[in-house]
Design an enzyme around this catalytic site. Sequence first.
Site: not given
Ligand code: ADP
Ligand code: MG
Length: 529
Positions: A136, A155, A157, A162, A338, A394, A398-399, A505
């Site tokens: 995804r 990102e 996945n 899920s 990442k 970051k 994940e999660g 979401r």
């Molecule tokens: P995870 O693997 O924990 O899901 P993500 O990279 O998806 O990590 O980050 C988690 C959440 O943080 C995202 O769903 C988003 O809401 C927020 N986020 C992540 N990166 C950004 C960004 N560059 N700008 C704004 N919000 C972000």
């Molecule tokens: Mg995410």
Amino acid sequence: MASAMSLPPWPPAEILEPTRNKFVTVDARDYALRHGLVYRALPAEEGGMPPQDTTIHAPLTLLPTPFPRDLFEKAMDFAPLYNTLYARVATDKDFLSSVLQNSVVHVDDFQRRLYEIWTVAEEEGTTQSTQLALCRSDYLVHMAPQSTGKLRQVEFNTISASFGALCTLASQMHHFLFRKGAYDAMDPLISKANMPKNEALSVLVSGLADAHNCYVKQQREEHRMIKPAILFVVQPEERNTFDQRALEMELLEEHAIPVLRASLDELGTIASLHGVDRILAMQSPISFTPIEISVVYFRAGYSPTDYKSDDAWATRLLLERSHAIKCPSIAMQLAGAKKVQQVLAEPGVLEHYLGKEGDLLRSTFAKLWPMDDSPLGKEGMALLRESPQGFVLKPQREGGSNNIYKDDIIPALDAMEARDKERNAKQGGSGIKEREGYILMSLIRTPENRGSLFMRAGKQTPGSEHATETVSELGVFGTMLYKPGPSKKAPLDMLSSRTGGYLLRTKASESNEGGVAAGFSVIDSPLLF
Ligand code: ADP
Ligand code: MG
């Protein structure tokens, strides 16, 4: 197509009216409960097991949320190219090891253990070169100053992506409410033509069936113990079980493919390898005879907490070494790091894999920097020190709930440096820098003045919760069945690539994080404008 500027206020005032709001919430809630748009109920105490015989409806929006049509279509159109890119990366051993070996593997214990399994399995030589991934790609809309919205990838996945089933049901729930008149006499934007059908569930199930059928074709009849089954590796404390059960039931009902479920701990005693091909078998929970496993689908194994002991790691290695098709392979899980996302954004890397088409995907990238001492790393650090408000840091996790935002970043980096000094003093100066396990990303600035109505279970009086500032994240699903190609000129053999199906979401803007399961976001569907 309306522009972002001409978008009506959201949610429309009519649905905030208490009588209608209560009535629609009751309909929505009962639709969700009737169709399995549910989670297991919360455990009685934190960290405990959720009660196994009780469900609550998933957190949902009462009505779909406007999302720009052109950006939605772009995200769907780019999905096949993302499939190709990640299948290429996961089959490019030299690239993966050069990216990970000298960075995150040194500083991140979890990544190191995954990497070790990959290395051990590679050295032994695989008996199953075909791999499956259900992926995804997640996006936010970025409002650059003086411009219309742009699509920005958060990102990609590659493991346990899920909500394929629950978001399909959420779309259907919004369609039901629409047909029932819940949104009548509101904004004309709410029309059937603007509510795209969601195919996520059938796309993911077809991907799993592709792999199972491929496995069955490879096997010689006399080697088969009993009709093979797909194995779902799951977390014992999982609350999002019905998102998985929907896949399982559709596999059986539509494709006549049986599914078994087990945790990594359980598999430690009931999974075994057989013969020179290392056929994976699992003890049947009913007859206690061995059942051959065609595909191992991981809905666990993405988080350090999934490996409660060295035995769980040994089981992961056993699964990886087996002849079953892995979804994902360890290589594909590593490709989803990442750190890899950051390196793909460096000049020339995308182009190496995709040629000119690389530009298309690059147009969806936010700015990314390594946290090392390279020129790019130094540039990122300087920009960060100048205005930390524009960044998110970051780790390789994940999660949800792992990222560090804005003003918290510099203190977090300082604390890492202090730990480095302490460790290096103790170990005689290994020179390891904890920050190299992180990447820096520019914050995506999402559109403002967007609200929504959230429905969460456990409210005594029916009615939805008005969130006045919200952010919506679009995920696009893809499945790929692939193996390394025959030569350097043809490095990838894509056996099947499917796309289509999405997740929307929505969360309150105050929440930095996006995970539905982590309790921040609610499941939504897009209203294209
Ligand atoms: P995870 O693997 O924990 O899901 P993500 O990279 O998806 O990590 O980050 C988690 C959440 O943080 C995202 O769903 C988003 O809401 C927020 N986020 C992540 N990166 C950004 C960004 N560059 N700008 C704004 N919000 C972000
Ligand atoms: Mg995410």
